[in-house]
Design an enzyme around this catalytic site. Structure first.
Site, PDB file in Angstrom:
ATOM      1  CB  ILE A   1       4.489  39.068  43.652  1.00  0.00           C
ATOM      2  CG1 ILE A   1       4.417  38.176  44.910  1.00  0.00           C
ATOM      3  CG2 ILE A   1       3.933  40.456  43.956  1.00  0.00           C
ATOM      4  CD1 ILE A   1       5.324  38.634  46.057  1.00  0.00           C
TER       5      ILE A   1
ATOM      6  CB  VAL B   1      15.801  45.020  36.637  1.00  0.00           C
ATOM      7  CG1 VAL B   1      14.458  44.757  35.989  1.00  0.00           C
ATOM      8  CG2 VAL B   1      16.084  44.041  37.769  1.00  0.00           C
TER       9      VAL B   1
ATOM     10  CE1 TYR C   1      14.371  39.019  48.868  1.00  0.00           C
ATOM     11  CE2 TYR C   1      13.556  39.161  51.119  1.00  0.00           C
ATOM     12  CZ  TYR C   1      13.315  39.130  49.759  1.00  0.00           C
ATOM     13  OH  TYR C   1      12.018  39.221  49.286  1.00  0.00           O
TER      14      TYR C   1
ATOM     15  N   PRO D   1       5.424  42.557  51.222  1.00  0.00           N
ATOM     16  CG  PRO D   1       5.349  41.510  49.158  1.00  0.00           C
ATOM     17  CD  PRO D   1       6.095  42.550  49.930  1.00  0.00           C
ATOM     18  N   GLY D   2       4.476  39.646  53.217  1.00  0.00           N
ATOM     19  CA  GLY D   2       4.989  38.720  54.236  1.00  0.00           C
ATOM     20  C   GLY D   2       5.407  37.440  53.541  1.00  0.00           C
TER      21      GLY D   2
ATOM     22  CB  VAL E   1       3.764  35.898  48.514  1.00  0.00           C
ATOM     23  CG1 VAL E   1       2.656  35.871  47.473  1.00  0.00           C
ATOM     24  CG2 VAL E   1       3.814  37.244  49.212  1.00  0.00           C
ATOM     25  N   GLY E   2       2.962  32.595  48.566  1.00  0.00           N
ATOM     26  CA  GLY E   2       3.228  31.268  48.006  1.00  0.00           C
ATOM     27  C   GLY E   2       3.659  31.325  46.552  1.00  0.00           C
ATOM     28  CB  THR E   3       5.951  33.122  44.658  1.00  0.00           C
ATOM     29  OG1 THR E   3       7.025  33.460  45.545  1.00  0.00           O
ATOM     30  CG2 THR E   3       4.816  34.110  44.832  1.00  0.00           C
TER      31      THR E   3
HETATM   32  P1  NAD Z   1       9.613  34.885  42.056  1.00  0.00           P
HETATM   33  O1  NAD Z   1      11.000  34.351  42.174  1.00  0.00           O
HETATM   34  O2  NAD Z   1       8.491  33.924  42.022  1.00  0.00           O
HETATM   35  O3  NAD Z   1       9.509  35.854  40.790  1.00  0.00           O
HETATM   36  C1  NAD Z   1      10.466  36.861  40.580  1.00  0.00           C
HETATM   37  C2  NAD Z   1      10.588  37.132  39.098  1.00  0.00           C
HETATM   38  O4  NAD Z   1      11.624  38.128  38.933  1.00  0.00           O
HETATM   39  C3  NAD Z   1      11.014  35.893  38.299  1.00  0.00           C
HETATM   40  O5  NAD Z   1      10.170  35.720  37.191  1.00  0.00           O
HETATM   41  C4  NAD Z   1      12.439  36.209  37.911  1.00  0.00           C
HETATM   42  O6  NAD Z   1      12.857  35.626  36.677  1.00  0.00           O
HETATM   43  C5  NAD Z   1      12.416  37.730  37.820  1.00  0.00           C
HETATM   44  N1  NAD Z   1      13.765  38.294  37.888  1.00  0.00           N
HETATM   45  C6  NAD Z   1      14.792  37.895  38.693  1.00  0.00           C
HETATM   46  N2  NAD Z   1      15.894  38.595  38.406  1.00  0.00           N
HETATM   47  C7  NAD Z   1      15.566  39.459  37.416  1.00  0.00           C
HETATM   48  C8  NAD Z   1      16.304  40.445  36.704  1.00  0.00           C
HETATM   49  N3  NAD Z   1      17.600  40.657  36.948  1.00  0.00           N
HETATM   50  N4  NAD Z   1      15.658  41.158  35.749  1.00  0.00           N
HETATM   51  C9  NAD Z   1      14.337  40.941  35.483  1.00  0.00           C
HETATM   52  N5  NAD Z   1      13.598  40.008  36.130  1.00  0.00           N
HETATM   53  C10 NAD Z   1      14.215  39.284  37.078  1.00  0.00           C
HETATM   54  O7  NAD Z   1       9.445  35.907  43.272  1.00  0.00           O
HETATM   55  P2  NAD Z   1       8.129  36.544  43.927  1.00  0.00           P
HETATM   56  O8  NAD Z   1       7.843  35.817  45.185  1.00  0.00           O
HETATM   57  O9  NAD Z   1       7.077  36.705  42.912  1.00  0.00           O
HETATM   58  O10 NAD Z   1       8.729  37.966  44.372  1.00  0.00           O
HETATM   59  C11 NAD Z   1       8.488  39.185  43.667  1.00  0.00           C
HETATM   60  C12 NAD Z   1       9.036  40.339  44.493  1.00  0.00           C
HETATM   61  O11 NAD Z   1       8.395  40.348  45.789  1.00  0.00           O
HETATM   62  C13 NAD Z   1      10.535  40.219  44.765  1.00  0.00           C
HETATM   63  O12 NAD Z   1      11.131  41.499  44.760  1.00  0.00           O
HETATM   64  C14 NAD Z   1      10.575  39.641  46.169  1.00  0.00           C
HETATM   65  O13 NAD Z   1      11.783  39.943  46.827  1.00  0.00           O
HETATM   66  C15 NAD Z   1       9.382  40.298  46.804  1.00  0.00           C
HETATM   67  N6  NAD Z   1       8.851  39.562  47.974  1.00  0.00           N
HETATM   68  C16 NAD Z   1       8.435  38.272  47.872  1.00  0.00           C
HETATM   69  C17 NAD Z   1       7.950  37.615  49.013  1.00  0.00           C
HETATM   70  C18 NAD Z   1       7.465  36.172  48.994  1.00  0.00           C
HETATM   71  O14 NAD Z   1       7.147  35.628  50.076  1.00  0.00           O
HETATM   72  N7  NAD Z   1       7.369  35.509  47.861  1.00  0.00           N
HETATM   73  C19 NAD Z   1       7.902  38.294  50.240  1.00  0.00           C
HETATM   74  C20 NAD Z   1       8.340  39.616  50.290  1.00  0.00           C
HETATM   75  C21 NAD Z   1       8.812  40.248  49.158  1.00  0.00           C
END
Ligand code: NAD
Length: 264
Positions: A20, A68, A160, A190-191, A193-195
């Site tokens: 994302i 972070v 979480y 988000p709901g 998301v394909g990641t």
């Molecule tokens: P992802 O795991 O694909 O990517 C997350 C990125 O954050 C990674 O590149 C990771 O290295 C980085 N990261 C992790 N810890 C870190 C730190 N301490 N400092 C800096 N970077 C760090 O996840 P995503 O699916 O892209 O999710 C992004 C955000 O959206 C997250 O906060 C997640 O909780 C939220 N989210 C995701 C979904 C989903 O379905 N994928 C749904 C709801 C919310």
């Protein structure tokens, strides 16, 4: 929205090496912003790839490797972005991790680690960005990653869910305190998301329910009104709105972008 003709605004997106965060960074660049992308050291190569993609569009890009959850690293990150790109106008506190297991099997150490990134990390990014924006005196846009589980729990995502629920509260509190400086603070929820994160959640849910890999996502996809899981671009288009002047009268909100998913 094209910002041609004006001095480009500058965005910083955390957790932007993939998923994302990467989608948001590319979208903000396409909108005409210069973009700094952050991630942890292990993802440096991927992060540079994202910065190269942004630079190829003609926008300025820079990379900042930082965790972070580390206050000094976050403060230095914001200072570096302001020094290299001239200012900071949009902060997207996107970095997050998931931990899938029953509450009774989770440990205090795992709980603290998750909170240190998902909640403390967002708090550190919000406050460091706000200080910089107040110094600049020209308002700003602060945007955080929450989730649909900020409103209702999802199986095996207890800590979480608690972290995202707290991001929603923090977002409201920050919006109230910083409105006087022209800074808006909102979050996206988000709901599915394909990641890489969802791949991990899917695998753990399948393991827990004795299903084959991929079966959990199929099961939860059936609960989505729009009939598909989302892609990072679905979230990025909403963040584009939150980052733009079009959302100037909106603050303190955590908005679901979930295709209308119904569970629990
Ligand atoms: P992802 O795991 O694909 O990517 C997350 C990125 O954050 C990674 O590149 C990771 O290295 C980085 N990261 C992790 N810890 C870190 C730190 N301490 N400092 C800096 N970077 C760090 O996840 P995503 O699916 O892209 O999710 C992004 C955000 O959206 C997250 O906060 C997640 O909780 C939220 N989210 C995701 C979904 C989903 O379905 N994928 C749904 C709801 C919310």
């Amino acid at each position: 929205m094209s910002e041609q003709g004006k001095s480009p605004r500058v965005a910083l997106v955390t957790g932007a090496a993939r998923g994302i965060g990467k989608g948001i960074a590319l979208r903000l660049a396409a909108d005409g912003l210069d973009v700094a992308v952050n991630d942890i050291e292990a993802n440096t190569d991927q992060l540079k790839g994202v910065a190269d993609e942004i630079a190829a569009t003609g926008r300025r890009a820079t990379t900042v490797v930082a965790d972070v959850s580390d206050p000094d690293a976050v403060q230095s990150m914001v200072e570096q972005v302001a020094a290299e790109l001239g200012q900071l106008n949009v902060m997207v506190a996107n970095a997050g991790i998931a931990n899938v297991k029953p509450l009774l099997e989770s440990t205090p150490e795992e709980f603290d680690h998750l909170m240190s990134i998902n909640l403390r990390g967002v708090y550190l990014c919000y406050t460091a960005a706000a200080k910089q924006m107040i110094k600049q005196g020209d308002g700003g846009k602060i945007i955080g990653a929450a989730s649909i589980v900020a409103y209702r729990p999802f199986p095996l995502l207890g800590p979480y869910s608690a972290s995202k629920w707290a991001v929603r509260g923090l977002t409201q509190a920050a919006a109230m305190e910083w409105a006087q400086h022209g800074i808006t603070v909102n979050a996206y929820c988000p709901g599915i998301v394909g990641t890489a994160m969802w791949d991990y959640i899917d695998e753990k849910l399948a393991e827990n329910e004795g299903l084959r890999k991929g079966a959990a996502i199929e099961k939860y996809s059936e609960l989505i009104h729009l009939g598909r899981v989302s892609v990072p671009e679905d979230v990025a288009s909403f963040v584009s709105y939150l980052a733009s002047p079009d959302s100037d009268y909106m603050t303190g909100q955590s908005v679901m972008i979930d295709g209308g998913i119904q569970f629990s």
